[in-house]
Design a protein around this motif. Structure first.
Motif, PDB file in Angstrom:
ATOM      1  N   LYS A  25      -1.931   0.383   2.771  1.00 30.39           N
ATOM      2  CA  LYS A  25      -0.669   0.221   3.492  1.00 30.39           C
ATOM      3  C   LYS A  25       0.311   1.344   3.141  1.00 30.39           C
ATOM      4  O   LYS A  25       1.008   1.871   4.012  1.00 30.39           O
ATOM      5  CB  LYS A  25      -0.040  -1.134   3.178  1.00 30.39           C
ATOM      6  N   ALA A  26       0.396   1.681   1.854  1.00 29.44           N
ATOM      7  CA  ALA A  26       1.295   2.752   1.431  1.00 29.44           C
ATOM      8  C   ALA A  26       0.863   4.082   2.042  1.00 29.44           C
ATOM      9  O   ALA A  26       1.709   4.869   2.485  1.00 29.44           O
ATOM     10  CB  ALA A  26       1.322   2.856  -0.090  1.00 29.44           C
ATOM     11  N   GLN A  27      -0.424   4.332   2.090  1.00 35.32           N
ATOM     12  CA  GLN A  27      -0.922   5.576   2.676  1.00 35.32           C
ATOM     13  C   GLN A  27      -0.607   5.608   4.162  1.00 35.32           C
ATOM     14  O   GLN A  27      -0.194   6.641   4.692  1.00 35.32           O
ATOM     15  CB  GLN A  27      -2.438   5.716   2.436  1.00 35.32           C
ATOM     16  N   ASP A  28      -0.792   4.460   4.844  1.00 32.85           N
ATOM     17  CA  ASP A  28      -0.475   4.411   6.272  1.00 32.85           C
ATOM     18  C   ASP A  28       1.018   4.608   6.521  1.00 32.85           C
ATOM     19  O   ASP A  28       1.416   5.296   7.464  1.00 32.85           O
ATOM     20  CB  ASP A  28      -0.911   3.055   6.874  1.00 32.85           C
ATOM     21  N   LYS A  29       1.844   3.988   5.692  1.00 25.08           N
ATOM     22  CA  LYS A  29       3.294   4.019   5.906  1.00 25.08           C
ATOM     23  C   LYS A  29       3.916   5.342   5.485  1.00 25.08           C
ATOM     24  O   LYS A  29       4.768   5.888   6.171  1.00 25.08           O
ATOM     25  CB  LYS A  29       3.943   2.870   5.138  1.00 25.08           C
TER      26      LYS A  29
END
Length: 181
Positions: free
Chosen positions: A75-79
């Motif tokens: 999620k952090a990588q996507d965001k």
């Protein structure tokens, strides 16, 4: 109750239990032994079961933690992935732009650094090669400073006197000056 009294009471209770056990008929003794063995086996089986349940729970918790960590990382990588990539690119660009200036500064500073190192080496060699002997008279810095201060004060006083005399001459015209007017 003190420790000795407690120990004595425990020994007496144990001895009384042994005497009571031995006073029972042989069939009752065998029955009690059998029940004690069954209770020990049951207790051991329950301990093994509890250990297996605890190991399974620990494994489940570990798996859940790994899954949650992986999800959060994704999620952090996507965001923030684009922002991280942008910052990384900007840092690389700034580094690439600064590299020629850093190299130029190094090239400009190198001769000065080399010269300073040569001077230091020369001074070291000079001090090592020459016998320099300082005596206490040579090192009396305090008296030398005092003498310099007195000389400076005397020179200041002389200048003040000369300036005062010159100011007086300018302020008071001489008789020659008065007659010419």
């Amino acid at each position: 109750m003190s420790k000795a009294t407690g120990l004595l009471a425990g020994i007496l209770a144990g001895a009384a239990a042994v005497v009571a056990f031995k006073s029972l008929p042989k069939e009752k003794q065998d029955e009690l032994k059998s029940k004690a063995q069954q209770a020990g086996e049951t207790l051991r089986e329950k301990a093994y079961d509890a250990a297996y349940v605890a190991a399974d729970m620990a494994s489940d918790v570990t798996e859940k933690a790994k899954a949650t960590t992986s999800d959060l990382k994704d999620k952090a990588q996507d965001k923030y992935g684009d922002q991280i990539d942008n910052v990384t690119d900007k840092v690389k660009d700034v580094t690439d732009q600064a590299t020629p200036y850093v190299e130029k500064a190094k090239d400009m500073a190198t001769p000065y650094v080399d010269k300073a190192q040569d001077v230091i080496v020369d001074l070291r060699n000079k001090f090592v090669n020459e016998d320099i002997e300082l005596t206490q008279d040579d090192v009396e810095l305090e008296s030398a400073l005092k003498d310099l201060k007195e000389d400076a004060q005397s020179a200041k006083d002389n200048v003040v006197d000369e300036v005062s005399e010159a100011a007086d001459k300018v302020a008071k015209p001489t008789t020659d000056d008065a007659e010419s007017k």
